[in-house]
Design a protein around this motif. Structure first.
Motif, PDB file in Angstrom:
ATOM      1  N   CYS A   1      45.599  93.722  57.958  1.00 31.87           N
ATOM      2  CA  CYS A   1      46.815  93.746  58.791  1.00 31.87           C
ATOM      3  C   CYS A   1      46.471  93.450  60.250  1.00 31.87           C
ATOM      4  CB  CYS A   1      47.507  95.093  58.681  1.00 31.87           C
ATOM      5  SG  CYS A   1      48.398  95.335  57.123  1.00 31.87           S
TER       6      CYS A   1
ATOM      7  N   VAL B   1      48.186  89.687  56.641  1.00 33.44           N
ATOM      8  CA  VAL B   1      49.291  90.204  55.840  1.00 33.44           C
ATOM      9  C   VAL B   1      50.480  90.424  56.775  1.00 33.44           C
ATOM     10  CG1 VAL B   1      50.068  92.078  54.331  1.00 33.44           C
ATOM     11  CG2 VAL B   1      47.687  91.343  54.265  1.00 33.44           C
TER      12      VAL B   1
ATOM     13  N   CYS C   1      53.214  94.500  58.438  1.00 34.45           N
ATOM     14  CA  CYS C   1      52.365  95.690  58.419  1.00 34.45           C
ATOM     15  C   CYS C   1      52.803  96.779  59.375  1.00 34.45           C
ATOM     16  CB  CYS C   1      50.923  95.311  58.733  1.00 34.45           C
ATOM     17  SG  CYS C   1      50.109  94.400  57.416  1.00 34.45           S
TER      18      CYS C   1
ATOM     19  N   GLN D   1      53.349 101.190  54.863  1.00 29.85           N
ATOM     20  CA  GLN D   1      53.195  99.830  54.339  1.00 29.85           C
ATOM     21  C   GLN D   1      51.857  99.650  53.628  1.00 29.85           C
ATOM     22  OE1 GLN D   1      53.894 100.672  57.494  1.00 29.85           O
ATOM     23  NE2 GLN D   1      55.515  99.398  58.324  1.00 29.85           N
TER      24      GLN D   1
ATOM     25  N   ASP E   1      52.156  99.955  49.938  1.00 26.66           N
ATOM     26  CA  ASP E   1      53.136  99.065  49.306  1.00 26.66           C
ATOM     27  C   ASP E   1      52.404  98.062  48.410  1.00 26.66           C
ATOM     28  OD1 ASP E   1      55.074  97.226  48.577  1.00 26.66           O
ATOM     29  OD2 ASP E   1      55.813  96.899  50.623  1.00 26.66           O
TER      30      ASP E   1
ATOM     31  N   LYS F   1      53.056  94.039  48.331  1.00 24.47           N
ATOM     32  CA  LYS F   1      52.529  93.099  49.328  1.00 24.47           C
ATOM     33  C   LYS F   1      51.402  92.269  48.702  1.00 24.47           C
ATOM     34  CE  LYS F   1      53.579  95.355  53.670  1.00 24.47           C
ATOM     35  NZ  LYS F   1      54.534  94.339  54.060  1.00 24.47           N
ATOM     36  N   ASN F   2      51.203  91.102  49.243  1.00 20.55           N
ATOM     37  CA  ASN F   2      50.154  90.205  48.761  1.00 20.55           C
ATOM     38  C   ASN F   2      48.834  90.539  49.466  1.00 20.55           C
ATOM     39  OD1 ASN F   2      48.937  88.120  47.404  1.00 20.55           O
ATOM     40  ND2 ASN F   2      49.574  86.566  48.871  1.00 20.55           N
ATOM     41  N   TRP F   3      48.225  91.665  49.058  1.00 20.86           N
ATOM     42  CA  TRP F   3      46.976  92.094  49.694  1.00 20.86           C
ATOM     43  C   TRP F   3      45.837  91.155  49.311  1.00 20.86           C
ATOM     44  CZ3 TRP F   3      47.885  95.227  53.441  1.00 20.86           C
ATOM     45  CH2 TRP F   3      48.923  96.156  53.351  1.00 20.86           C
TER      46      TRP F   3
END
Length: 174
Positions: A46, A51, A54, A82, A85, A88-90
């Motif tokens: 983040c 990402v 964030c 967040q 979460d 999310k496309n981590w």
């Protein structure tokens, strides 16, 4: 002969009061602590802008602090929710069986343990016995028995407070 006023005892009394004044000034908490820098944790990703969405963690990747014993990426801190979460496309980091996790510490604390979890399984624990680490700490962790995409929860348990610091790291093991 006229007597001189007693100046010395007054000065001594004033100097003796200075330490008491320091006790009356409230302490301000440290605003920074530590996070997993490599492989990049969710907060490191983040902060690096990898990402979107964030929130405040982009400015404070080191501040994910909460009570010991939690199993969330945000350490129970709603400001950083967040991080937990899963939609999310981590980004993931490809690793082999051995992973070197490096913590970046911006405020050093006496440490009880460092723990690493995949799901509910503790995969490693390192006991520092109250030692105060330097500005970085690296642990070699064996991920044997796990393959594919895995989320590692890394926990830094502080020795002299009821709190810990939390970081989740997304890995691709294999």
């Amino acid at each position: 002969m006229e007597e001189q006023p007693m100046r010395f005892p007054r000065k001594l009394a004033a100097l003796a009061a200075v330490p008491l004044l320091w006790l009356a000034i409230p302490a301000t908490p440290a605003l920074a602590h530590g996070y997993v820098d490599f492989p990049p944790s969710r907060q490191a990703n983040c902060a690096a802008g990898r990402v979107a969405g964030c929130g405040e963690i982009i400015w404070e990747p080191q501040s994910v602090e909460g009570p010991k014993g939690l199993r969330s990426c945000h350490g129970g801190n709603a400001r950083f929710a967040q991080l937990s979460d899963e939609s999310k496309n981590w980004p993931t980091t490809w690793v082999g069986r051995q992973v070197a996790f490096t913590w970046r510490l911006t405020a050093r604390h006496a440490t009880s343990t460092w723990q690493y979890f995949i799901g509910s399984t503790k995969i490693a624990e390192f006991n520092d016995g109250g030692a105060q680490p330097g500005s970085t700490v690296t642990h070699q962790v064996d991920t044997a028995g796990f393959t594919g995409r895995q989320k590692v929860l890394a926990v830094w348990n502080i020795a002299d407070t009821p709190n810990a610091f939390y970081a989740c790291v997304d890995l691709q093991i294999g």
